[in-house]
Write an enzyme that holds these catalytic residues in place. Structure first.
Site, PDB file in Angstrom:
ATOM      1  N   LYS A   1     -18.906  17.850 -56.237  1.00 26.06           N
ATOM      2  CA  LYS A   1     -17.921  17.184 -57.098  1.00 26.06           C
ATOM      3  C   LYS A   1     -18.624  16.336 -58.182  1.00 26.06           C
ATOM      4  CE  LYS A   1     -14.360  18.917 -55.083  1.00 26.06           C
ATOM      5  NZ  LYS A   1     -14.953  19.758 -54.062  1.00 26.06           N
TER       6      LYS A   1
HETATM    7  C1  LIG Z   1      -8.469  21.055 -54.968  1.00 24.36           C
HETATM    8  C2  LIG Z   1      -9.184  20.543 -53.769  1.00 24.36           C
HETATM    9  N1  LIG Z   1      -8.499  19.817 -52.872  1.00 24.36           N
HETATM   10  C3  LIG Z   1      -9.086  19.316 -51.768  1.00 24.36           C
HETATM   11  C4  LIG Z   1     -10.420  19.532 -51.514  1.00 24.36           C
HETATM   12  C5  LIG Z   1     -10.990  19.026 -50.229  1.00 24.36           C
HETATM   13  O1  LIG Z   1     -12.037  18.121 -50.366  1.00 24.36           O
HETATM   14  P1  LIG Z   1     -13.109  17.946 -49.189  1.00 24.36           P
HETATM   15  O2  LIG Z   1     -13.977  19.144 -49.194  1.00 24.36           O
HETATM   16  O3  LIG Z   1     -13.847  16.698 -49.565  1.00 24.36           O
HETATM   17  O4  LIG Z   1     -12.359  17.802 -47.921  1.00 24.36           O
HETATM   18  C6  LIG Z   1     -11.182  20.278 -52.416  1.00 24.36           C
HETATM   19  C7  LIG Z   1     -12.601  20.515 -52.164  1.00 24.36           C
HETATM   20  O5  LIG Z   1     -13.264  21.356 -52.704  1.00 24.36           O
HETATM   21  C8  LIG Z   1     -10.554  20.799 -53.571  1.00 24.36           C
HETATM   22  O6  LIG Z   1     -11.227  21.539 -54.468  1.00 24.36           O
END
Ligand SMILES: Cc1ncc(COP(=O)(O)O)c(C=O)c1O
Length: 377
Positions: free
Chosen positions: A181
């Site tokens: 990210k």
């Molecule tokens: C659109 C979206 N929502 C939620 C997430 C979830 O984040 P995490 O991987 O930190 O749980 C991601 C992760 O890539 C994402 O791209």
């Protein structure tokens, strides 16, 4: 190999983590948690920030704070990361899928109303790859049906809609700080909101529903979760947030270079920006039209790999997820835009540390494919 996206850790990360280690504050107490929450909330232009262990747990926490529960429905884009749907399933509610717009690749407001029922309680919008959603239309619908808006801003740290940052455009918003990210803590997430009550609920539920005020006994009145981010992770997060504006500029610059170098190549589609938005291009995703480009997506991926360039596929639609079918979601609708993206799309390398020469090299390899195809004709 040029990676798809690797973190840039060139600020105060080491210094702050060593400070956390040297002072023995390594778990979920320590100054960096508060400092990171304040700094990131300030970056977004929002009052409250509550750290969590991931973007997924941030989404779950936000849904719980809004009171989403079994029997409720929450609308989400069909083209997204599975976390949006699973976080809703954790509450016992049902995710309901809406196809995305062919130009922005964001939830299509024209399709939302068709999916609203008596049980619909909220719309979870996702600013896909950093491209802000059409919030004017979405807000109109949310007002008409009295629905809450949750922004999944996992991919849109610093993106803007009408001069306001993503994360400030609904009732509550969630960020991911996974290593790919724009701002990372390795693993981690944050809920942000301007609503004091929602912020307090998030703090309460993320810490096993220990009482926030009064004597710290071991009596828990609700079923909570352990979603606490550590001081070590928060130390990295603070250092990253100090560099956030720079990272945003780098992502925008990288995207403009891709567009410039590939402008004459037929058969490549980029996500479209709309007026009054500042996309920050978390990922440079492209869609290949085999007829015009002369090569299909999978062949292009193989060619790029042979030349040392890493890529990734785009998301598979929620309607095609066996887990969600078993959970009881309605998966039998038509989602043509999602299908088109899943079948023909790929991410090109997009990290903040990418160099101009690397982007030029990647684009030259892509152009070479086209030249070879043309030569064969
Ligand atoms: C659109 C979206 N929502 C939620 C997430 C979830 O984040 P995490 O991987 O930190 O749980 C991601 C992760 O890539 C994402 O791209």
């Amino acid at each position: 190999m040029i990676p798809v996206c690797s973190p840039l850790l060139k600020g105060n990360e080491k210094r702050y983590v060593l400070d956390a280690l040297n002072t023995n504050w390594i778990s979920s107490s320590g100054k960096y948690i508060n400092l990171f929450e304040k700094a990131f909330a300030n970056f977004c232009g929002v009052k409250y920030g509550i750290t969590t262990t991931s973007g997924t747990t941030a989404l779950h926490l936000a849904l719980v704070a809004l009171g989403i529960k079994k029997g409720d429905e929450v609308i989400i884009p069909n083209f997204t990361m599975i976390s949006c749907a699973t976080a809703i399933c954790y509450t016992g509610a049902k995710p309901v899928f809406v196809d995305v717009d062919k130009e922005t690749w964001n939830i299509d407001p024209k399709e939302i109303e068709k999916k609203i029922t008596k049980r619909t309680k909220a719309i979870m919008v996702v600013h896909m790859y950093g491209n802000p959603c059409d919030m004017k239309e979405i807000k109109k619908i949310s007002k008409k049906y009295n629905l809450k808006i949750i922004e999944d801003s996992a991919e849109s740290h610093g993106a803007e809609y009408k001069g306001k940052k993503c994360g400030t455009l609904g009732n509550i918003a969630c960020f991911s700080f996974f290593a790919n990210k724009i701002i990372t803590t390795g693993e981690g997430g944050m809920v942000v909101t301007n609503n004091k009550k929602l912020a307090e609920k998030c703090r309460y539920f993320k810490n096993m529903c220990f009482k926030i005020k009064g004597k710290r006994d071991f009596i828990h009145n609700d079923v909570g979760f352990n979603y606490k981010l550590s001081n070590l992770h928060s130390a990295i997060g603070l250092a990253q947030t100090e560099k956030a504006d720079d990272y945003v500029k780098r992502r925008i610059k990288n995207h403009n270079l891709y567009k410039q170098f590939l402008k004459d190549v037929e058969g490549i589609t980029f996500q479209e920006d709309k007026p009054h938005t500042q996309n920050l291009y978390w990922m440079n995703a492209i869609v290949i039209d085999k007829k015009k480009f002369g090569m299909n997506r999978n062949k292009l991926i193989k060619t790029l790999k042979l030349k040392g360039i890493d890529t990734r596929l785009l998301f598979t639609g929620m309607n095609n997820q066996p887990s969600l079918k078993s959970y009881g979601c309605a998966c039998n609708g038509k989602y043509p835009v999602t299908d088109w993206l899943t079948k023909n799309g790929l991410y090109l390398p997009s990290g903040s540390g990418l160099k101009r020469l690397e982007i030029k090299y990647i684009c030259n390899v892509i152009k070479d494919c086209l030249t070879k195809v043309k030569a064969k004709e």
